[in-house]
Design a protein around this motif. Structure first.
Motif, PDB file in Angstrom:
ATOM      1  N   LEU A 118       0.687  -1.130  -0.038  1.00 41.00           N
ATOM      2  CA  LEU A 118       0.167  -0.078   0.211  1.00 41.00           C
ATOM      3  C   LEU A 118       0.682   1.383  -0.078  1.00 41.00           C
ATOM      4  O   LEU A 118       1.756   1.242   0.832  1.00 41.00           O
ATOM      5  CB  LEU A 118      -1.058   0.094   1.019  1.00 41.00           C
ATOM      6  N   SER A 119       0.307   2.283  -0.578  1.00 44.95           N
ATOM      7  CA  SER A 119       1.100   3.747  -0.682  1.00 44.95           C
ATOM      8  C   SER A 119       0.604   4.246   0.515  1.00 44.95           C
ATOM      9  O   SER A 119      -0.312   4.126   1.045  1.00 44.95           O
ATOM     10  CB  SER A 119       0.616   4.154  -1.910  1.00 44.95           C
ATOM     11  N   TYR A 120       1.179   5.391   0.744  1.00 50.00           N
ATOM     12  CA  TYR A 120       0.915   6.149   1.908  1.00 50.00           C
ATOM     13  C   TYR A 120      -0.326   6.838   1.735  1.00 50.00           C
ATOM     14  O   TYR A 120      -1.174   6.765   2.637  1.00 50.00           O
ATOM     15  CB  TYR A 120       1.826   7.537   2.024  1.00 50.00           C
ATOM     16  N   GLN A 121      -0.860   7.269   0.689  1.00 52.49           N
ATOM     17  CA  GLN A 121      -2.175   7.689   0.350  1.00 52.49           C
ATOM     18  C   GLN A 121      -3.115   6.463   0.697  1.00 52.49           C
ATOM     19  O   GLN A 121      -4.202   6.985   1.017  1.00 52.49           O
ATOM     20  CB  GLN A 121      -2.285   8.401  -1.062  1.00 52.49           C
ATOM     21  N   GLN A 122      -3.094   5.504   0.170  1.00 47.99           N
ATOM     22  CA  GLN A 122      -3.846   4.427   0.404  1.00 47.99           C
ATOM     23  C   GLN A 122      -3.811   4.030   1.803  1.00 47.99           C
ATOM     24  O   GLN A 122      -5.138   3.758   2.194  1.00 47.99           O
ATOM     25  CB  GLN A 122      -3.273   2.954  -0.258  1.00 47.99           C
ATOM     26  N   TRP A 123      -2.777   4.273   2.744  1.00 48.11           N
ATOM     27  CA  TRP A 123      -3.243   3.936   4.177  1.00 48.11           C
ATOM     28  C   TRP A 123      -3.891   5.060   4.669  1.00 48.11           C
ATOM     29  O   TRP A 123      -4.759   4.865   5.534  1.00 48.11           O
ATOM     30  CB  TRP A 123      -1.605   3.988   4.549  1.00 48.11           C
ATOM     31  N   VAL A 124      -3.899   6.219   4.275  1.00 49.78           N
ATOM     32  CA  VAL A 124      -4.555   7.525   4.647  1.00 49.78           C
ATOM     33  C   VAL A 124      -6.080   7.147   4.353  1.00 49.78           C
ATOM     34  O   VAL A 124      -6.957   7.535   5.304  1.00 49.78           O
ATOM     35  CB  VAL A 124      -3.912   8.796   4.099  1.00 49.78           C
ATOM     36  N   ASP A 125      -6.192   6.660   3.093  1.00 43.56           N
ATOM     37  CA  ASP A 125      -7.758   6.281   2.738  1.00 43.56           C
ATOM     38  C   ASP A 125      -8.327   5.475   3.944  1.00 43.56           C
ATOM     39  O   ASP A 125      -9.535   5.652   4.115  1.00 43.56           O
ATOM     40  CB  ASP A 125      -7.769   6.086   1.109  1.00 43.56           C
ATOM     41  N   ILE A 126      -7.699   4.260   3.902  1.00 39.29           N
ATOM     42  CA  ILE A 126      -8.068   3.231   5.014  1.00 39.29           C
ATOM     43  C   ILE A 126      -8.343   3.766   6.250  1.00 39.29           C
ATOM     44  O   ILE A 126      -9.336   3.568   6.989  1.00 39.29           O
ATOM     45  CB  ILE A 126      -6.980   2.127   4.978  1.00 39.29           C
ATOM     46  N   LEU A 127      -7.579   4.613   6.855  1.00 35.65           N
ATOM     47  CA  LEU A 127      -7.604   5.201   8.052  1.00 35.65           C
ATOM     48  C   LEU A 127      -8.950   6.210   8.211  1.00 35.65           C
ATOM     49  O   LEU A 127      -9.554   6.266   9.217  1.00 35.65           O
ATOM     50  CB  LEU A 127      -6.377   5.842   8.590  1.00 35.65           C
ATOM     51  N   MET A 128      -8.992   6.657   7.061  1.00 37.90           N
ATOM     52  CA  MET A 128     -10.169   7.795   7.024  1.00 37.90           C
ATOM     53  C   MET A 128     -11.599   6.918   6.966  1.00 37.90           C
ATOM     54  O   MET A 128     -12.320   7.364   7.553  1.00 37.90           O
ATOM     55  CB  MET A 128      -9.882   8.546   5.585  1.00 37.90           C
ATOM     56  N   GLN A 129     -11.488   5.851   6.482  1.00 38.81           N
ATOM     57  CA  GLN A 129     -12.821   5.007   6.367  1.00 38.81           C
ATOM     58  C   GLN A 129     -13.100   4.480   7.864  1.00 38.81           C
ATOM     59  O   GLN A 129     -14.087   4.667   8.231  1.00 38.81           O
ATOM     60  CB  GLN A 129     -12.705   4.020   5.376  1.00 38.81           C
ATOM     61  N   GLU A 130     -11.916   4.027   8.497  1.00 41.48           N
ATOM     62  CA  GLU A 130     -12.252   3.551   9.886  1.00 41.48           C
ATOM     63  C   GLU A 130     -12.487   4.682  10.733  1.00 41.48           C
ATOM     64  O   GLU A 130     -13.392   4.473  11.508  1.00 41.48           O
ATOM     65  CB  GLU A 130     -10.851   3.026  10.448  1.00 41.48           C
ATOM     66  N   ALA A 131     -12.013   5.912  10.598  1.00 38.78           N
ATOM     67  CA  ALA A 131     -12.594   6.935  11.407  1.00 38.78           C
ATOM     68  C   ALA A 131     -13.694   7.345  11.218  1.00 38.78           C
ATOM     69  O   ALA A 131     -14.483   7.936  12.186  1.00 38.78           O
ATOM     70  CB  ALA A 131     -11.399   8.093  11.158  1.00 38.78           C
ATOM     71  N   LYS A 132     -14.245   7.343   9.806  1.00 39.94           N
ATOM     72  CA  LYS A 132     -15.548   7.726   9.726  1.00 39.94           C
ATOM     73  C   LYS A 132     -16.569   6.591  10.351  1.00 39.94           C
ATOM     74  O   LYS A 132     -17.564   7.028  10.708  1.00 39.94           O
ATOM     75  CB  LYS A 132     -15.696   7.484   8.037  1.00 39.94           C
ATOM     76  N   VAL A 133     -16.150   5.305  10.287  1.00 34.26           N
ATOM     77  CA  VAL A 133     -17.210   4.369  11.198  1.00 34.26           C
ATOM     78  C   VAL A 133     -17.213   4.664  12.352  1.00 34.26           C
ATOM     79  O   VAL A 133     -18.338   4.780  13.226  1.00 34.26           O
ATOM     80  CB  VAL A 133     -16.513   3.062  10.683  1.00 34.26           C
ATOM     81  N   ALA A 134     -16.086   5.039  13.093  1.00 35.92           N
ATOM     82  CA  ALA A 134     -15.851   5.472  14.532  1.00 35.92           C
ATOM     83  C   ALA A 134     -16.921   6.808  14.644  1.00 35.92           C
ATOM     84  O   ALA A 134     -17.727   6.622  15.632  1.00 35.92           O
ATOM     85  CB  ALA A 134     -14.431   5.640  15.009  1.00 35.92           C
ATOM     86  N   ALA A 135     -16.997   7.947  13.749  1.00 34.82           N
ATOM     87  CA  ALA A 135     -17.580   8.960  14.065  1.00 34.82           C
ATOM     88  C   ALA A 135     -18.926   8.593  13.847  1.00 34.82           C
ATOM     89  O   ALA A 135     -19.834   9.336  14.725  1.00 34.82           O
ATOM     90  CB  ALA A 135     -16.934   9.904  12.917  1.00 34.82           C
ATOM     91  N   ASP A 136     -19.537   7.941  13.047  1.00 33.57           N
ATOM     92  CA  ASP A 136     -20.843   7.781  12.881  1.00 33.57           C
ATOM     93  C   ASP A 136     -21.366   6.513  14.039  1.00 33.57           C
ATOM     94  O   ASP A 136     -22.448   6.794  14.118  1.00 33.57           O
ATOM     95  CB  ASP A 136     -21.089   6.799  11.423  1.00 33.57           C
ATOM     96  N   GLN A 137     -20.459   5.471  14.374  1.00 29.78           N
ATOM     97  CA  GLN A 137     -21.180   4.769  15.207  1.00 29.78           C
ATOM     98  C   GLN A 137     -21.148   5.061  16.686  1.00 29.78           C
ATOM     99  O   GLN A 137     -21.780   4.590  17.364  1.00 29.78           O
ATOM    100  CB  GLN A 137     -20.428   3.252  15.114  1.00 29.78           C
ATOM    101  N   ARG A 138     -20.113   6.077  16.931  1.00 31.65           N
ATOM    102  CA  ARG A 138     -19.752   6.524  18.085  1.00 31.65           C
ATOM    103  C   ARG A 138     -19.603   5.188  19.330  1.00 31.65           C
ATOM    104  O   ARG A 138     -20.409   5.276  20.337  1.00 31.65           O
ATOM    105  CB  ARG A 138     -20.860   7.563  18.634  1.00 31.65           C
TER     106      ARG A 138
END
Length: 277
Positions: free
Chosen positions: A68-88
């Motif tokens: 994975l490239s650095y940006q791909q990692w960032v994209d994955i972490l962004m998805q995870e953070a979105k789930v955390a923000a939505d599900q709280r």
């Protein structure tokens, strides 16, 4: 009014306060090794990042992780953070940093919390500073930060590292005013015993310099009103280098190393971090 404390007897706390974290951590290490011995046959290589509360997100296998490239990692972490923000999820705790945080085996993270791992392999303090906004919408109780070893390997000055750390702390305090922010010390490396592929660059960074930088980082944390967890003494041998049994290559941690880190997080959370309801 008396106050009861979970898990640890009161004498253990007094021992911790008077003699420091090291002895209790060693005791806990023995206990954890007995309790978690089954993991030693399993946790032998870096694991995917933790998604305790978001099983619906597919986790890339280890082989793909290294591609994975650095940006791909960032994209994955962004998805995870979105789930955390939505599900709280309750008791959300964020682990943010470089590969040491990234590869923290999920099954070894302290229980009773929902962990969001925001580590990226090879991350620097400047890179971390630029992507903190990824988890702005989450509502963590605690944020554990460890960053800096890759800066040192790349020749970044202590002044720049501390300035980036200062900006990281400022950002987290502003955007997560209710979270408890814990800055963790930079860990030592294995010195001459290191076998990591970047060994030559690693050896240009003296562990004595890391100790001095950690002292400045502790002072900075105190001035900024955030907490500081000094992990460094738990990982050193008599020569002041990373203990052989705690590392796989002189830089990254072995399962035993992660158990020590886990024990420190568990103890520190019990003693220093205020529970939030």
């Amino acid at each position: 009014m008396s106050t009861s404390v979970k898990t640890f007897p009161i004498w253990a706390f007094f021992s911790l306060l008077t003699n420091g974290i090291l002895m209790l951590a060693v005791i806990l290490l023995i206990w954890q090794q007995q309790r978690l011995s089954a993991f030693f046959g399993i946790v032998t290589s870096p694991e995917p990042i933790s998604r305790n509360f978001s099983p619906e997100i597919a986790t890339p296998d280890l082989g793909r992780h290294h591609q994975l490239s650095y940006q791909q990692w960032v994209d994955i972490l962004m998805q995870e953070a979105k789930v955390a923000a939505d599900q709280r999820p309750p008791h959300l705790t964020i682990l943010v940093g470089d590969s040491l945080s990234l590869w923290f085996p999920p099954e070894l993270l302290p229980e009773g919390k929902n962990w969001l791992n925001q580590g990226i392999s090879g991350e620097t303090s400047n890179g971390l500073l630029k992507r903190l906004e990824i988890f702005d919408r989450t509502q963590p109780e605690v944020i554990f930060v460890m960053i800096g070893i890759n800066d040192l390997i790349r020749g970044v000055s202590d002044r720049v590292i501390l300035d980036n750390q200062r900006q990281i702390i400022n950002y987290l305090r502003k955007n997560h005013p209710t979270a408890q922010i814990v800055v963790q010390s930079i860990l030592p490396h294995g010195a001459e015993e290191a076998t990591w592929k970047g060994r030559d660059k690693l050896l240009t960074v003296a562990n004595s310099r890391i100790r001095e930088l950690n002292q400045q980082l502790q002072s900075l944390s105190t001035k900024k009103g955030v907490k500081y967890l000094d992990l460094y003494p738990l990982f050193t041998n008599k020569q002041g280098n990373l203990r052989r049994e705690f590392t796989t290559d002189g830089l990254h941690l072995s399962p035993e190393g992660y158990i020590v880190w886990r024990s420190a997080l568990q103890i520190y959370s019990e003693i220093e971090l205020k529970p939030q309801r």
